[in-house]
Write a protein that holds these residues in place. Structure first.
Motif, PDB file in Angstrom:
ATOM      1  N   ILE A 519      -0.667   1.461  -0.676  1.00  0.00           N
ATOM      2  CA  ILE A 519      -0.664   2.293   0.538  1.00  0.00           C
ATOM      3  C   ILE A 519      -1.507   3.553   0.331  1.00  0.00           C
ATOM      4  CG2 ILE A 519       0.815   3.727   2.013  1.00  0.00           C
ATOM      5  CD1 ILE A 519       2.983   1.572   1.607  1.00  0.00           C
ATOM      6  N   GLN A 520      -1.363   4.189  -0.860  1.00  0.00           N
ATOM      7  CA  GLN A 520      -2.148   5.401  -1.156  1.00  0.00           C
ATOM      8  C   GLN A 520      -3.660   5.076  -1.186  1.00  0.00           C
ATOM      9  OE1 GLN A 520      -0.444   6.764  -4.824  1.00  0.00           O
ATOM     10  NE2 GLN A 520       1.105   8.041  -3.766  1.00  0.00           N
ATOM     11  N   ALA A 521      -3.939   3.905  -1.766  1.00  0.00           N
ATOM     12  CA  ALA A 521      -5.355   3.502  -1.834  1.00  0.00           C
ATOM     13  C   ALA A 521      -5.929   3.322  -0.432  1.00  0.00           C
ATOM     14  CB  ALA A 521      -5.490   2.217  -2.648  1.00  0.00           C
ATOM     15  N   LEU A 522      -5.129   2.710   0.462  1.00  0.00           N
ATOM     16  CA  LEU A 522      -5.570   2.526   1.836  1.00  0.00           C
ATOM     17  C   LEU A 522      -5.728   3.863   2.563  1.00  0.00           C
ATOM     18  CD1 LEU A 522      -3.427  -0.580   2.910  1.00  0.00           C
ATOM     19  CD2 LEU A 522      -5.926  -0.497   2.743  1.00  0.00           C
ATOM     20  N   GLN A 523      -4.769   4.792   2.275  1.00  0.00           N
ATOM     21  CA  GLN A 523      -4.831   6.103   2.932  1.00  0.00           C
ATOM     22  C   GLN A 523      -6.122   6.870   2.561  1.00  0.00           C
ATOM     23  OE1 GLN A 523      -1.148   7.845   1.664  1.00  0.00           O
ATOM     24  NE2 GLN A 523      -0.111   7.396   3.643  1.00  0.00           N
ATOM     25  N   SER A 533      -5.955  -6.061   0.404  1.00  0.00           N
ATOM     26  CA  SER A 533      -4.871  -5.097   0.152  1.00  0.00           C
ATOM     27  C   SER A 533      -3.659  -5.418   1.010  1.00  0.00           C
ATOM     28  CB  SER A 533      -5.350  -3.667   0.450  1.00  0.00           C
ATOM     29  OG  SER A 533      -6.288  -3.244  -0.487  1.00  0.00           O
ATOM     30  N   TYR A 534      -3.949  -5.800   2.283  1.00  0.00           N
ATOM     31  CA  TYR A 534      -2.801  -6.165   3.132  1.00  0.00           C
ATOM     32  C   TYR A 534      -2.079  -7.400   2.605  1.00  0.00           C
ATOM     33  CZ  TYR A 534      -4.169  -2.765   6.689  1.00  0.00           C
ATOM     34  OH  TYR A 534      -4.431  -1.608   7.349  1.00  0.00           O
ATOM     35  N   ASP A 535      -2.882  -8.361   2.095  1.00  0.00           N
ATOM     36  CA  ASP A 535      -2.244  -9.561   1.521  1.00  0.00           C
ATOM     37  C   ASP A 535      -1.354  -9.188   0.339  1.00  0.00           C
ATOM     38  OD1 ASP A 535      -3.427 -11.151   3.388  1.00  0.00           O
ATOM     39  OD2 ASP A 535      -5.114 -11.752   2.079  1.00  0.00           O
ATOM     40  N   LYS A 536      -1.867  -8.273  -0.488  1.00  0.00           N
ATOM     41  CA  LYS A 536      -1.061  -7.843  -1.647  1.00  0.00           C
ATOM     42  C   LYS A 536       0.214  -7.116  -1.192  1.00  0.00           C
ATOM     43  CE  LYS A 536      -4.871  -7.440  -4.942  1.00  0.00           C
ATOM     44  NZ  LYS A 536      -5.665  -6.521  -5.787  1.00  0.00           N
ATOM     45  N   LEU A 537       0.060  -6.280  -0.140  1.00  0.00           N
ATOM     46  CA  LEU A 537       1.255  -5.585   0.369  1.00  0.00           C
ATOM     47  C   LEU A 537       2.288  -6.595   0.880  1.00  0.00           C
ATOM     48  CD1 LEU A 537      -0.336  -2.594   2.335  1.00  0.00           C
ATOM     49  CD2 LEU A 537       1.064  -2.472   0.263  1.00  0.00           C
ATOM     50  N   ALA A 538       1.821  -7.595   1.621  1.00  0.00           N
ATOM     51  CA  ALA A 538       2.745  -8.623   2.131  1.00  0.00           C
ATOM     52  C   ALA A 538       3.424  -9.376   0.990  1.00  0.00           C
ATOM     53  CB  ALA A 538       1.975  -9.596   3.029  1.00  0.00           C
TER      54      ALA A 538
END
Length: 714
Positions: A519-523, A533-538
């Motif tokens: 999330i921090q990396a995306l921010q 990144s979304y796949d990893k978050l899921a």
């Protein structure tokens, strides 16, 4: 004298039989039953003093006075009798007669036989006029008082009247007592044959049934019979039996007579020490009950014992005491008896003039009372007294008189009858001995049986006590062990809980940390591929969901809340369908696949989704923890009507000491099968809970392939 004391018991027995109101019968029964002195009996009687029925009150007071007298509380007895006497004029005739006969009974104990005669005659007059059922009792008591005064003919007449009344009333107890008294009066008048006849009938009656008090009376009089027939050993036996009963009943007056009889028997057996001991016991009792006539007789007997012991000083003292108490009794018979003994003492001292004076006084009384046996003895002694004084004429006269009396009393027919009745009595004695011996043997056998039973009960009780003690000790030990075990288990549970929280926190922390970093990396636009990144978050969210689902499932297992959807399915097609999916998964993971199914046409009831979940977990573990290249094998077969499923793999394996722990929650083998391979450490614990929910078993062991083999059966 011994007989009249039991008159009161007879009186109360009749009171029971003629109770005028049936609802009082039970209370009268209680009063009559209180023969043995005891605090309990006294309390029962005292409780009846305030009863609403006058008859119950009078009967209770009469009985308690009797108990007081038996136990030596003479003043209390007299106080109760005075209380009874105060209401005399208001009593119905029945209770007037009972009150008078009670007074007569107490006077007889004091040897006040003139007073006894007075009370008995008053009672007889009332009974004859107003209450016939007690008339026999009055005749019986009157006969005893006349016999004690040596008015033999009058005594016989009244006993015969009493006997006729008792026969008419069919009163067995009255018959027994009257037969006994007739035997005594005949015996004392020298008619031993008829005396034995009546006493024999009394003995037979008392053995058939009679109270202990009546039995003692008959035994005492039989002792007198054997004493007068010069058989002191038998006499002593009967006196002893009477004494034992009277001691048990606590009757002080009768105990004194028994001791007197024993003293006479031991004296005849020349056992003078025993004779003196028993005579002194008799004197002690007679002094307590204030019976001067019997006390005088005891002192006379004591003088004879001291004469046999050649102790003239004590002999004279005893004669003087006998003379004093005879005067107090005002009994002519006893005064005569003392004069005869004093005359014998005077003859021993060569004081012939004094002996003549005493003998002539005794002869006058013997003539007045028509006592032929005494007349015989006194005439012989008079001849002995006149001869040393050279008065041969008078000596010869008295010898002739004594000879004539001897012939009259020595009638051959009477001797034959006497011997015959003695033979009957001896036969009865032997029969009773045999009966008593048989009874004693039966009692001994019963006692032995009871002792054995008691021993057995004691042994059983001891064994039971020992067992209880052992069980108690074991229980306490086990309780202590259980307490220690509970404490240990509590400590282990606490540690496991803390470890569980730590492990769950750790398991959650890892994916949460990864989520946070992504999330921090995306921010901050630090990722080049946003979709990745979304796949990893899921993926991390799914991982957290799985962990939470596993923990929830184990919580359901802990509370037995797992719900199974049981259906009966054919196993062979089910496993054929499943194994295709499993083969694809295993081979895609880079492992060789092996499957052995031997399920035939078997059907089984189970929750198919849950069982597939178990096998999925086992295969997933195998793909995660097995080194590549490796092999994973699934086996499913029916053994002993049970479904047995195994999943085994190649190296690495699990050491023997850790095999029992792998089903624990969050447990990981810290060697090659480590946390680095991923997983929550809850898979095998979930498998175990699901199999147990099906009622099955699951276990793990080292595989022959070199790895681990996990099997379960349903």
């Amino acid at each position: 004298m011994h007989n009249i004391i039991v008159a009161l018991l007879l009186l109360l027995t009749l009171a029971q039989a003629f109770a005028f109101e049936s609802n009082y019968q039970g209370l009268l029964d209680e009063i009559v039953a209180t023969e043995v002195p005891s605090a309990e009996n006294e309390a029962r009687l005292t409780a009846l003093f305030e009863h609403q029925d006058q008859g119950i009150r009078v009967s209770a007071k009469i009985r308690i006075a009797e108990l007081y007298w038996k136990t030596g509380r003479f003043e209390q007895a007299e106080a109760v009798l005075q209380d009874v006497s105060r209401g005399f004029d208001n009593y119905p005739p029945k209770y007037q007669v009972e009150s008078l006969l009670t007074q007569a009974s107490f006077e007889s104990r004091r040897n006040n036989h003139r007073e006894v005669e007075k009370y008995a005659r008053r009672a007889a007059a009332i009974a004859k006029a107003s209450h016939q059922p007690l008339l026999a009792n009055t005749y019986y008591v009157l006969g005893n008082s006349l016999m004690a005064q040596r008015k033999i003919l009058a005594a016989k007449q009244h006993f015969e009247l009493a006997l006729a009344q008792y026969k008419q009333m069919k009163d067995d107890t009255g018959l027994l007592l009257t037969l006994n008294s007739l035997g005594v009066v005949h015996k004392d008048n020298g008619d031993l044959a008829n005396g034995i006849k009546y006493l024999l009938q009394a003995r037979e009656a008392v053995e058939r049934g009679g109270s202990k008090g009546y039995r003692a009376t008959v035994y005492y009089n039989l002792g007198d019979v054997f004493r007068d027939s010069h058989e002191p050993e038998k006499a002593a036996s009967y006196y002893q039996q009477a004494l034992e009963i009277d001691l048990e009943l606590g009757d002080l007056g009768n105990v004194a007579y028994d001791y007197t009889g024993l003293a006479h028997a031991y004296s005849a057996l020349e056992q003078h020490t025993k004779a003196l001991q028993n005579n002194q016991k008799a004197i002690q009792q007679l002094v307590k009950i204030k019976a001067p006539q019997e006390l005088s007789r005891a002192y006379l007997q004591q003088s004879r014992i001291y004469r046999d012991l050649a102790d003239q000083t004590e002999q004279l003292k005893s004669l003087q005491l006998a003379e004093r108490t005879a005067a107090q009794s005002q009994s002519k018979y006893q005064i005569m008896s003392v004069d005869i003994e004093k005359a014998k003492y005077s003859l021993e001292q060569q004081d012939h003039q004094q002996a003549l004076k005493q003998l002539l006084s005794a002869l006058a009384i013997a003539d007045e009372l028509s006592l032929e046996p005494v007349q015989l003895e006194v005439n012989k002694l008079l001849a002995d007294a006149y001869q040393p004084l050279n008065d041969y004429k008078k000596a010869n006269q008295h010898l002739s008189t004594s000879f004539a009396l001897q012939q009259k009393l020595d009638n051959e027919d009477l001797r034959e009858k006497s011997e015959r009745y003695k033979g009957d009595l001896n036969l009865l004695e032997e029969q009773l001995k045999v009966s008593q011996l048989e009874q004693k043997e039966a009692e001994q056998a019963q006692a032995i049986e009871m002792q054995e039973a008691v021993k057995q009960r004691l042994v059983i009780m001891m064994l039971a006590s020992t067992i209880v003690f052992i069980v108690l000790v074991i229980f306490l030990i086990q309780r202590r062990k259980l307490a220690v075990l509970k404490a240990d288990l509590f400590e282990q549970a606490l540690q496991q809980k803390q470890q569980l929280f730590a492990d769950v926190s750790h398991e959650l922390r890892t994916p949460l940390t990864a989520l946070k970093l992504q999330i921090q990396a995306l921010q901050h636009d630090l990722v080049s591929n946003v979709e990745d990144s979304y796949d990893k978050l899921a993926g991390k969210v799914n991982e957290i969901n799985r962990l939470i689902a596993d923990i929830y499932q184990l919580a359901q297992a802990d509370t037995n809340a797992i719900e199974l959807n049981l259906t009966e399915v054919a196993l062979s097609p089910l496993f054929e369908r499943w194994q295709a999916d499993w083969q694809s998964t295993v081979e895609n993971s880079g492992f060789a696949w092996g499957c052995q199914l031997a399920l035939a046409n078997t059907r089984k009831s189970m929750d198919t989704e849950r069982i597939k979940q178990v096998i999925d977990n086992l295969l997933s573990n195998a793909t995660v923890y097995t080194d590549k290249p490796g092999k994973i094998v699934l086996t499913a077969a029916i053994e002993n009507q049970q479904l047995v499923v195994s999943v085994e793999d190649t190296a690495p394996t699990v050491s023997e000491d850790k095999l029992g722990k792998i089903f624990a929650r969050l447990y990981r083998v810290e060697s090659s099968r480590s946390r680095q391979t991923g997983g929550s450490g809850l898979g095998l614990a979930i498998c175990e809970s699901l199999i147990k929910a099906h009622g099955g078993k699951i276990s793990a062991k080292q595989s022959e392939l070199g790895g681990l083999k996990v099997s379960f059966s349903l």
